[in-house]
Motif scaffolding. Structure first.
Motif, PDB file in Angstrom:
ATOM      1  N   THR A   1      13.611 -11.401  13.513  1.00  0.00           N
ATOM      2  CA  THR A   1      14.411 -10.385  12.829  1.00  0.00           C
ATOM      3  C   THR A   1      13.880 -10.169  11.415  1.00  0.00           C
ATOM      4  O   THR A   1      13.372 -11.104  10.794  1.00  0.00           O
ATOM      5  CB  THR A   1      15.891 -10.802  12.761  1.00  0.00           C
ATOM      6  N   PRO A   2      13.994  -8.944  10.885  1.00  0.00           N
ATOM      7  CA  PRO A   2      13.513  -8.670   9.524  1.00  0.00           C
ATOM      8  C   PRO A   2      14.357  -9.411   8.489  1.00  0.00           C
ATOM      9  O   PRO A   2      15.532  -9.695   8.701  1.00  0.00           O
ATOM     10  CB  PRO A   2      13.684  -7.153   9.386  1.00  0.00           C
ATOM     11  N   ARG A   3      13.736  -9.706   7.388  1.00  0.00           N
ATOM     12  CA  ARG A   3      14.438 -10.280   6.240  1.00  0.00           C
ATOM     13  C   ARG A   3      14.386  -9.298   5.083  1.00  0.00           C
ATOM     14  O   ARG A   3      13.323  -8.797   4.727  1.00  0.00           O
ATOM     15  CB  ARG A   3      13.779 -11.588   5.797  1.00  0.00           C
ATOM     16  N   LEU A   4      15.537  -9.010   4.496  1.00  0.00           N
ATOM     17  CA  LEU A   4      15.624  -8.157   3.318  1.00  0.00           C
ATOM     18  C   LEU A   4      16.022  -9.027   2.137  1.00  0.00           C
ATOM     19  O   LEU A   4      16.999  -9.774   2.218  1.00  0.00           O
ATOM     20  CB  LEU A   4      16.651  -7.039   3.529  1.00  0.00           C
ATOM     21  N   MET A   5      15.289  -8.911   1.046  1.00  0.00           N
ATOM     22  CA  MET A   5      15.453  -9.848  -0.066  1.00  0.00           C
ATOM     23  C   MET A   5      15.335  -9.128  -1.398  1.00  0.00           C
ATOM     24  O   MET A   5      14.620  -8.132  -1.526  1.00  0.00           O
ATOM     25  CB  MET A   5      14.379 -10.941   0.032  1.00  0.00           C
ATOM     26  N   MET A   6      16.039  -9.655  -2.395  1.00  0.00           N
ATOM     27  CA  MET A   6      15.944  -9.138  -3.760  1.00  0.00           C
ATOM     28  C   MET A   6      15.548 -10.271  -4.694  1.00  0.00           C
ATOM     29  O   MET A   6      15.960 -11.415  -4.511  1.00  0.00           O
ATOM     30  CB  MET A   6      17.284  -8.555  -4.222  1.00  0.00           C
ATOM     31  N   GLU A   7      14.724  -9.950  -5.666  1.00  0.00           N
ATOM     32  CA  GLU A   7      14.286 -10.909  -6.674  1.00  0.00           C
ATOM     33  C   GLU A   7      14.536 -10.337  -8.059  1.00  0.00           C
ATOM     34  O   GLU A   7      14.237  -9.168  -8.330  1.00  0.00           O
ATOM     35  CB  GLU A   7      12.795 -11.211  -6.511  1.00  0.00           C
ATOM     36  N   VAL A   8      15.080 -11.160  -8.944  1.00  0.00           N
ATOM     37  CA  VAL A   8      15.205 -10.817 -10.359  1.00  0.00           C
ATOM     38  C   VAL A   8      14.559 -11.952 -11.140  1.00  0.00           C
ATOM     39  O   VAL A   8      15.015 -13.098 -11.083  1.00  0.00           O
ATOM     40  CB  VAL A   8      16.673 -10.647 -10.792  1.00  0.00           C
ATOM     41  N   GLY A   9      13.478 -11.641 -11.861  1.00  0.00           N
ATOM     42  CA  GLY A   9      12.712 -12.674 -12.549  1.00  0.00           C
ATOM     43  C   GLY A   9      12.796 -12.549 -14.057  1.00  0.00           C
ATOM     44  O   GLY A   9      12.876 -11.447 -14.603  1.00  0.00           O
ATOM     45  N   PHE A  10      12.760 -13.696 -14.720  1.00  0.00           N
ATOM     46  CA  PHE A  10      12.778 -13.760 -16.182  1.00  0.00           C
ATOM     47  C   PHE A  10      11.577 -14.554 -16.671  1.00  0.00           C
ATOM     48  O   PHE A  10      11.111 -15.487 -16.011  1.00  0.00           O
ATOM     49  CB  PHE A  10      14.065 -14.421 -16.673  1.00  0.00           C
ATOM     50  N   GLY A  11      11.063 -14.166 -17.836  1.00  0.00           N
ATOM     51  CA  GLY A  11       9.948 -14.865 -18.448  1.00  0.00           C
ATOM     52  C   GLY A  11      10.085 -14.857 -19.952  1.00  0.00           C
ATOM     53  O   GLY A  11      11.114 -14.446 -20.498  1.00  0.00           O
ATOM     54  N   VAL A  12       9.023 -15.275 -20.647  1.00  0.00           N
ATOM     55  CA  VAL A  12       9.091 -15.397 -22.107  1.00  0.00           C
ATOM     56  C   VAL A  12       8.016 -14.565 -22.797  1.00  0.00           C
ATOM     57  O   VAL A  12       7.939 -14.573 -24.025  1.00  0.00           O
ATOM     58  CB  VAL A  12       8.966 -16.875 -22.531  1.00  0.00           C
ATOM     59  N   SER A  13       7.183 -13.869 -22.038  1.00  0.00           N
ATOM     60  CA  SER A  13       6.128 -13.053 -22.619  1.00  0.00           C
ATOM     61  C   SER A  13       6.440 -11.571 -22.432  1.00  0.00           C
ATOM     62  O   SER A  13       7.374 -11.211 -21.706  1.00  0.00           O
ATOM     63  CB  SER A  13       4.770 -13.383 -21.964  1.00  0.00           C
ATOM     64  N   LYS A  14       5.637 -10.737 -23.057  1.00  0.00           N
ATOM     65  CA  LYS A  14       5.820  -9.302 -22.929  1.00  0.00           C
ATOM     66  C   LYS A  14       5.718  -8.898 -21.464  1.00  0.00           C
ATOM     67  O   LYS A  14       4.739  -9.226 -20.797  1.00  0.00           O
ATOM     68  CB  LYS A  14       4.746  -8.576 -23.738  1.00  0.00           C
ATOM     69  N   PRO A  15       6.717  -8.185 -20.943  1.00  0.00           N
ATOM     70  CA  PRO A  15       6.675  -7.811 -19.522  1.00  0.00           C
ATOM     71  C   PRO A  15       5.518  -6.858 -19.232  1.00  0.00           C
ATOM     72  O   PRO A  15       5.164  -6.010 -20.047  1.00  0.00           O
ATOM     73  CB  PRO A  15       8.024  -7.104 -19.293  1.00  0.00           C
ATOM     74  N   SER A  16       4.933  -7.012 -18.065  1.00  0.00           N
ATOM     75  CA  SER A  16       3.914  -6.086 -17.605  1.00  0.00           C
ATOM     76  C   SER A  16       4.592  -4.864 -17.009  1.00  0.00           C
ATOM     77  O   SER A  16       5.524  -4.983 -16.219  1.00  0.00           O
ATOM     78  CB  SER A  16       3.028  -6.758 -16.539  1.00  0.00           C
TER      79      SER A  16
ATOM     80  N   ASP B   1       0.851  -1.195   0.000  1.00  0.00           N
ATOM     81  CA  ASP B   1       0.000   0.000   0.000  1.00  0.00           C
ATOM     82  C   ASP B   1       0.884   1.242   0.000  1.00  0.00           C
ATOM     83  O   ASP B   1       1.609   1.506   0.958  1.00  0.00           O
ATOM     84  CB  ASP B   1      -0.897  -0.020   1.241  1.00  0.00           C
ATOM     85  N   ARG B   2       0.800   2.039  -1.059  1.00  0.00           N
ATOM     86  CA  ARG B   2       1.653   3.221  -1.177  1.00  0.00           C
ATOM     87  C   ARG B   2       1.297   4.308  -0.162  1.00  0.00           C
ATOM     88  O   ARG B   2       2.039   5.273  -0.020  1.00  0.00           O
ATOM     89  CB  ARG B   2       1.587   3.781  -2.604  1.00  0.00           C
ATOM     90  N   ARG B   3       0.202   4.161   0.523  1.00  0.00           N
ATOM     91  CA  ARG B   3      -0.143   5.122   1.579  1.00  0.00           C
ATOM     92  C   ARG B   3       0.628   4.841   2.867  1.00  0.00           C
ATOM     93  O   ARG B   3       0.703   5.704   3.740  1.00  0.00           O
ATOM     94  CB  ARG B   3      -1.651   5.069   1.858  1.00  0.00           C
ATOM     95  N   LEU B   4       1.208   3.649   2.975  1.00  0.00           N
ATOM     96  CA  LEU B   4       1.934   3.248   4.175  1.00  0.00           C
ATOM     97  C   LEU B   4       3.430   3.338   3.898  1.00  0.00           C
ATOM     98  O   LEU B   4       4.106   2.350   3.639  1.00  0.00           O
ATOM     99  CB  LEU B   4       1.552   1.824   4.594  1.00  0.00           C
ATOM    100  N   GLU B   5       3.962   4.540   3.940  1.00  0.00           N
ATOM    101  CA  GLU B   5       5.359   4.784   3.580  1.00  0.00           C
ATOM    102  C   GLU B   5       6.183   5.043   4.841  1.00  0.00           C
ATOM    103  O   GLU B   5       5.811   5.859   5.686  1.00  0.00           O
ATOM    104  CB  GLU B   5       5.458   5.979   2.631  1.00  0.00           C
ATOM    105  N   PHE B   6       7.320   4.337   4.953  1.00  0.00           N
ATOM    106  CA  PHE B   6       8.148   4.489   6.149  1.00  0.00           C
ATOM    107  C   PHE B   6       9.532   3.899   5.885  1.00  0.00           C
ATOM    108  O   PHE B   6       9.730   3.132   4.920  1.00  0.00           O
ATOM    109  CB  PHE B   6       7.504   3.768   7.342  1.00  0.00           C
ATOM    110  N   LEU B   7      10.489   4.234   6.727  1.00  0.00           N
ATOM    111  CA  LEU B   7      11.812   3.625   6.694  1.00  0.00           C
ATOM    112  C   LEU B   7      11.781   2.312   7.467  1.00  0.00           C
ATOM    113  O   LEU B   7      11.039   2.166   8.444  1.00  0.00           O
ATOM    114  CB  LEU B   7      12.848   4.562   7.296  1.00  0.00           C
ATOM    115  N   ALA B   8      12.606   1.379   7.051  1.00  0.00           N
ATOM    116  CA  ALA B   8      12.567   0.042   7.654  1.00  0.00           C
ATOM    117  C   ALA B   8      12.802   0.079   9.157  1.00  0.00           C
ATOM    118  O   ALA B   8      12.144  -0.646   9.911  1.00  0.00           O
ATOM    119  CB  ALA B   8      13.597  -0.861   6.974  1.00  0.00           C
ATOM    120  N   ASP B   9      13.729   0.915   9.609  1.00  0.00           N
ATOM    121  CA  ASP B   9      14.009   0.937  11.049  1.00  0.00           C
ATOM    122  C   ASP B   9      12.931   1.674  11.845  1.00  0.00           C
ATOM    123  O   ASP B   9      12.995   1.738  13.072  1.00  0.00           O
ATOM    124  CB  ASP B   9      15.388   1.525  11.333  1.00  0.00           C
ATOM    125  N   GLU B  10      11.915   2.200  11.141  1.00  0.00           N
ATOM    126  CA  GLU B  10      10.778   2.836  11.801  1.00  0.00           C
ATOM    127  C   GLU B  10       9.545   1.935  11.784  1.00  0.00           C
ATOM    128  O   GLU B  10       8.415   2.388  11.969  1.00  0.00           O
ATOM    129  CB  GLU B  10      10.443   4.158  11.104  1.00  0.00           C
TER     130      GLU B  10
END
Length: 321
Positions: free
Chosen positions: A295-310, A121-130
């Protein structure tokens, strides 16, 4: 580290966690409708890609991967494309990637210094340590924080998504038409505000992804992840076979006991490790992210597909009504 263990407001995550299967499906309807409007070809994929006969037929259309013009430097030294692809074909998972410490540290610094959006939700904006203060301020449990398109402001994150090894693996596994479709960086937060129902339901259950006919996702832990930090779990081999019941329903999520009984409890692999650990999976196999307990988990994802990206899904953002 691989550990073979079974895992035992109106924003999207709250809706998903507070109701049953019907509630979760209804919460996703706006996202599905947006997908269809943006790309009508998404609907037949969503309906048919879950069935093994149609899915296997689509794999036959994969174009051969182009021959490498030469060795292009990668930040992942010593990783052979053939070994990664062989593991993916057999098990659906390869673990053993490791981000260079400087790259991992830079993305983590970015994520700590850049506000995220809670529960999609873009209305819930904050820094991770907050996080704790944000839950009080917004009056709700916040279990995740996504950076969406802001990830592209981080040069180190862009370097990871552009690393030649990732694309080479994707093309040799998915076919020569493979292309980047998803880049995400997000937090999973422990919270005392969530009810037992919040913790036990929703996306914290085994599911498979249906964003494209053929997909591949690279994941990188940007923080140390142990059993209390929400480790990722993957069911080995579940990308190659599918229970008929799981092909003939629109649901992609299923109870743990049902999944493990059919696909084998011994195949449920819990991935834990230090910051920088990376792994790649075929997300058609059953998997899930577990809840961060301490404890919090921080993660990154890089995805690949075969169709036109959304354009919208590029950053993993759903549509919320």
């Amino acid at each position: 580290m691989l550990d073979s263990r079974a895992s035992g407001s109106k924003d999207l995550e709250t809706i998903a966690r507070s109701g049953g299967r019907l509630s979760r499906m209804l919460a996703r309807v706006p996202t599905y409708w947006a997908d269809v409007r943006e790309n009508p070809a998404w609907l037949p994929m969503f309906l048919l890609a879950r069935t093994m006969p149609v899915r296997n037929a689509h794999w036959l259309t994969a174009r051969p991967a182009p021959s490498a013009a030469g060795t292009i430097p990668s930040m992942f030294d010593g990783i052979a494309t053939g070994a990664v692809v062989a593991a993916l074909r057999e098990k659906g998972l390869f673990s053993g990637l490791m981000l260079p410490p400087a790259v991992c540290d830079e993305i983590a610094r970015f994520a700590n210094e850049t506000p995220c959006f809670g529960n999609f939700d873009r209305r819930l904006e904050f820094l991770a340590d907050e996080h704790s203060e944000a839950e009080k301020r917004f009056g709700r449990a916040i279990l995740s924080g996504h950076h969406f398109e802001r990830v592209l402001q981080c040069d180190a994150a862009v370097a990871v998504q552009r690393d030649p090894l990732l694309l080479e693996v994707a093309k040799h596994y998915l076919g020569g038409e493979a292309q980047l479709i998803t880049t995400r960086v997000w937090w999973s937060f422990p919270t005392k505000s969530a009810s037992d129902a919040d913790i036990s339901l929703a996306s914290f259950k085994y599911h498979f992804d249906l964003d494209d006919w053929r997909m591949l996702k690279f994941f990188f832990y940007l923080s140390d992840v142990d059993e209390n930090a929400g480790p990722h779990i993957y069911v080995l081999g579940s990308h190659r076979r599918r229970r008929l019941k799981h092909q003939l329903t629109l649901l992609v999520g299923h109870p743990a006991n049902e999944v493990l009984e059919f696909y084998g409890e011994q195949n449920a692999i819990t991935l834990t490790g230090q910051a920088g650990l990376g792994f790649v999976e075929d997300p058609f196999g059953f998997h899930m992210g577990t809840v961060a307990k301490q404890t919090p988990r921080l993660m990154m994802e890089v995805g690949f597909g075969v169709s036109k990206p959304s354009r919208r899904r590029f950053h993993g953002e759903p549509v919320v009504r």
